[in-house]
Design a protein around this motif. Structure first.
Motif, short mmCIF file in Angstrom:
data_model
loop_
_atom_site.label_atom_id
_atom_site.label_comp_id
_atom_site.label_asym_id
_atom_site.label_seq_id
_atom_site.Cartn_x
_atom_site.Cartn_y
_atom_site.Cartn_z
N SER A 1 -68.00 53.38 15.11
CA SER A 1 -69.47 52.47 13.65
C SER A 1 -69.32 52.48 15.08
O SER A 1 -70.29 52.63 14.96
CB SER A 1 -68.59 51.52 13.10
OG SER A 1 -67.01 52.43 12.89
N ILE A 2 -69.68 51.99 15.80
CA ILE A 2 -70.87 51.25 16.90
C ILE A 2 -70.97 51.89 17.96
O ILE A 2 -73.09 52.03 17.94
CB ILE A 2 -69.86 50.05 17.37
CG1 ILE A 2 -69.59 48.97 16.59
CG2 ILE A 2 -71.49 49.72 18.76
CD1 ILE A 2 -68.61 47.61 17.55
N TRP A 3 -70.60 53.29 18.52
CA TRP A 3 -70.47 53.62 19.50
C TRP A 3 -71.58 55.50 19.25
O TRP A 3 -73.32 55.55 18.94
CB TRP A 3 -70.35 54.35 21.11
CG TRP A 3 -69.63 53.17 21.84
CD1 TRP A 3 -69.90 51.94 21.59
CD2 TRP A 3 -68.83 53.49 22.35
NE1 TRP A 3 -69.57 51.05 22.44
CE2 TRP A 3 -68.94 52.38 23.76
CE3 TRP A 3 -68.25 54.30 23.38
CZ2 TRP A 3 -68.15 52.36 24.89
CZ3 TRP A 3 -67.59 53.86 24.79
CH2 TRP A 3 -67.15 52.84 25.08
N ILE A 4 -71.03 55.69 18.56
CA ILE A 4 -71.37 57.04 17.57
C ILE A 4 -71.74 56.43 16.04
O ILE A 4 -72.71 57.56 16.41
CB ILE A 4 -69.85 58.27 17.35
CG1 ILE A 4 -68.99 58.23 18.86
CG2 ILE A 4 -70.58 59.07 16.52
CD1 ILE A 4 -68.23 59.01 18.72
N GLY A 5 -72.06 56.21 16.03
CA GLY A 5 -72.69 55.60 14.28
C GLY A 5 -72.28 56.37 13.51
O GLY A 5 -73.12 56.50 12.41
N ASP A 6 -70.93 57.17 12.89
CA ASP A 6 -70.21 57.62 12.50
C ASP A 6 -69.29 57.40 12.13
O ASP A 6 -68.32 57.53 12.21
CB ASP A 6 -70.89 59.36 12.29
CG ASP A 6 -70.62 60.18 10.72
OD1 ASP A 6 -69.58 59.68 9.99
OD2 ASP A 6 -70.89 61.09 11.29
#
Length: 510
Positions: free
Chosen positions: A129-134
């Motif tokens: 969620s935070i790093w990859i955004g998916d």
């Protein structure tokens, strides 16, 4: 490519004892295997590009960056450490100690990889969620974590077989691993992935992990069948820590910075109004250009795989003359090969992009990065030789310095200059790291490279590329470049007649 390297034969007791074979043939075998594997990998990257597009490749690169960081952290420098410590024992003619080296390396690897795998599995939702955004990438990250210990243990065994010069066995294992990986990946892509980039990532992870399982099982069985002698237990922990931990810090830092960069680049590019699709622009360079320009480096990877244990053996036995010979010859080979390859990639960028990607979008970027190939290829060889001579700690300092510079440059340059700023940051930081590593290598080997050699080499490459670019036919353009560069290298004293005779001797040697 160099004088003899210790290999193995069976004695009456069934264990392999050293004999002498030319290292050239070992390097040639590894080169052929690396070329095959690189070709398959690059072809697969091209296939994925056509299937999920540049934006999908960008997302795939982000997920695999996190997975790559986890693998490097779990590996903890153990592959090179296994290679180095095994080569030391064999160089001292203590094969009975190898079993204790492998035992210590296995325990070290299980502890490191197990902790990293558990952390990745637990924090996968937050990372997705935070790093990859998916958030959909959670399952892909957890699948990677499940197979991580196997991948790291496989690194221990390949390190041992490389140090023991069991090159034929290792090559066969790598080919079998690649065949298994490709079969599993393509089957999963057909049955499960469709055109979804997240599912495609899971298929890639599943395929590569299945290949590692096969390799680990086969190499462990082959090691057990050697019936190796066992001596009294020797202390391995301190030597392993002194070798592996600096490597782990350096590798983790390099991979961590690379992951931070990969996650940061699209976000900083989004602040540049001229970049329509930041993820596609990033995927164009990292997923399409880099695989092509690094594909020919497979020829050098076969050389570097043998340089680490060979230099460790030479250092253990005090063979300074041979160390000087290896350093001088390897650097010259890397320079000449890098110059030829970089120029040809630059001149053929349009044809390569049209053939591979059916688009010219990547050709401009390929020309820019192709000019850096001579430096990048020399850096590959330099890095291997410094590791072989036990200079892991000093390399950590260089990596920390250049990695911090890289992040600062990217953060500042990307919003203003887009992917042009990415090229500037890449060039400056890699050049600084290469110069520092080369200076260290020359200092510890008491070697000296005249300052005019790199300057004249760069001038000859640029002039040859510029001159050959006026030739309209692609084939004639390549021939003109090779002829011009070779002539200039000979006239400027970069390539000597003795080097040409040496190369001929390799080909026609009995």
């Amino acid at each position: 490519m160099f004088p003899s390297l210790s290999a193995y034969r069976k004695d009456k007791g069934g264990f392999s004892l050293p004999k002498t074979i030319p290292i050239f043939y070992s390097a040639l075998l590894l080169t052929l295997v690396n070329l095959l594997l690189r070709f398959v990998g690059t072809s697969f990257q091209v296939y994925l590009s056509s299937r999920i597009g540049a934006a999908g490749i960008g997302l795939l690169q982000l997920v695999m960056s996190v997975g790559g960081l986890s693998m490097v952290a779990g590996m903890g420098g153990i592959r090179t450490a296994t290679m180095y410590l095994t080569a030391e024992e064999l160089g001292r003619k203590h094969p009975q100690n190898v079993i204790w080296v492998l035992s210590g390396c296995f325990l070290y690897s299980i502890c490191f990889s197990g902790c990293v795998a558990a952390a990745l599995y637990h924090f996968a939702p937050q990372i997705a969620s935070i790093w990859i955004g998916d958030p959909r990438t959670v399952d892909a990250l957890r699948l990677f974590a499940s197979f991580l210990p196997v991948t790291c243990l496989c690194g221990v065994m390949t390190g041992y077989f490389t140090a023991a010069n069991r090159i034929g066995t290792l090559a066969a294992g790598e080919v079998a691993e690649q065949v298994c990986s490709m079969g599993l990946t393509l089957g999963a892509l057909t049955l499960f992935a469709g055109h979804d980039p997240v599912r495609s990532t899971m298929c890639v992870i599943l395929g590569s992990s299945g290949g590692c399982v096969l390799t680990l099982v086969c190499l462990v069985i082959l090691r057990l069948r050697e019936h190796a002698p066992t001596g009294s237990r020797i202390p391995v922990g301190s030597r392993l820590a002194q070798t592996a931990l600096p490597l782990a810090i350096a590798d983790d830092l390099k991979s961590g910075i690379s992951t931070i960069e990969n996650l940061m680049v699209p976000k900083r590019l989004a602040q540049n109004r001229t970049v329509a699709s930041p993820l596609a622009a990033f995927g164009l360079v990292s997923g399409m250009v880099f695989p092509v320009i690094m594909f020919p480096a497979a020829i050098l990877f076969g050389l570097t795989e043998l340089l680490v244990p060979e230099l460790a053996r030479c250092a253990a036995s005090g063979s300074k003359t041979r160390i000087h010979y290896l350093v001088r010859t390897a650097l010259r080979v890397a320079l000449v090969y890098g110059a030829l390859t970089g120029g040809l990639l630059c001149l053929l960028s349009d044809q390569l992009c049209l053939s591979l990607y059916h688009s010219l979008d990547a050709s401009k970027q390929m020309r820019a990065y192709a000019l850096l190939v001579p430096m990048l290829y020399c850096d590959i060889v330099t890095d291997a030789m410094t590791k072989g001579l036990g200079q892991q700690k000093i390399c950590v300092r260089y990596n920390i310095f250049t990695s911090i510079l890289d992040i600062l440059f990217l953060y500042i340059l990307l919003p203003h200059y887009g992917m042009g700023g990415y090229w500037v940051s890449f060039t400056v930081t890699h050049l600084i790291n290469f110069i520092l590593s080369l200076q260290r290598l020359l200092k510890i080997t008491v070697k000296r490279i005249p300052a005019h050699i790199p300057i004249l080499s760069a001038a000859a490459i640029l002039f040859s590329v510029w001159s050959a670019s006026f030739v309209p036919n692609a084939l004639m353009r390549c021939c003109a470049y090779i002829l011009l560069l070779s002539s200039l290298f000979v006239l400027l004293g970069i390539l000597r007649k003795a080097d040409i005779h040496w190369a001929k001797g390799l080909i026609y040697a009995k």
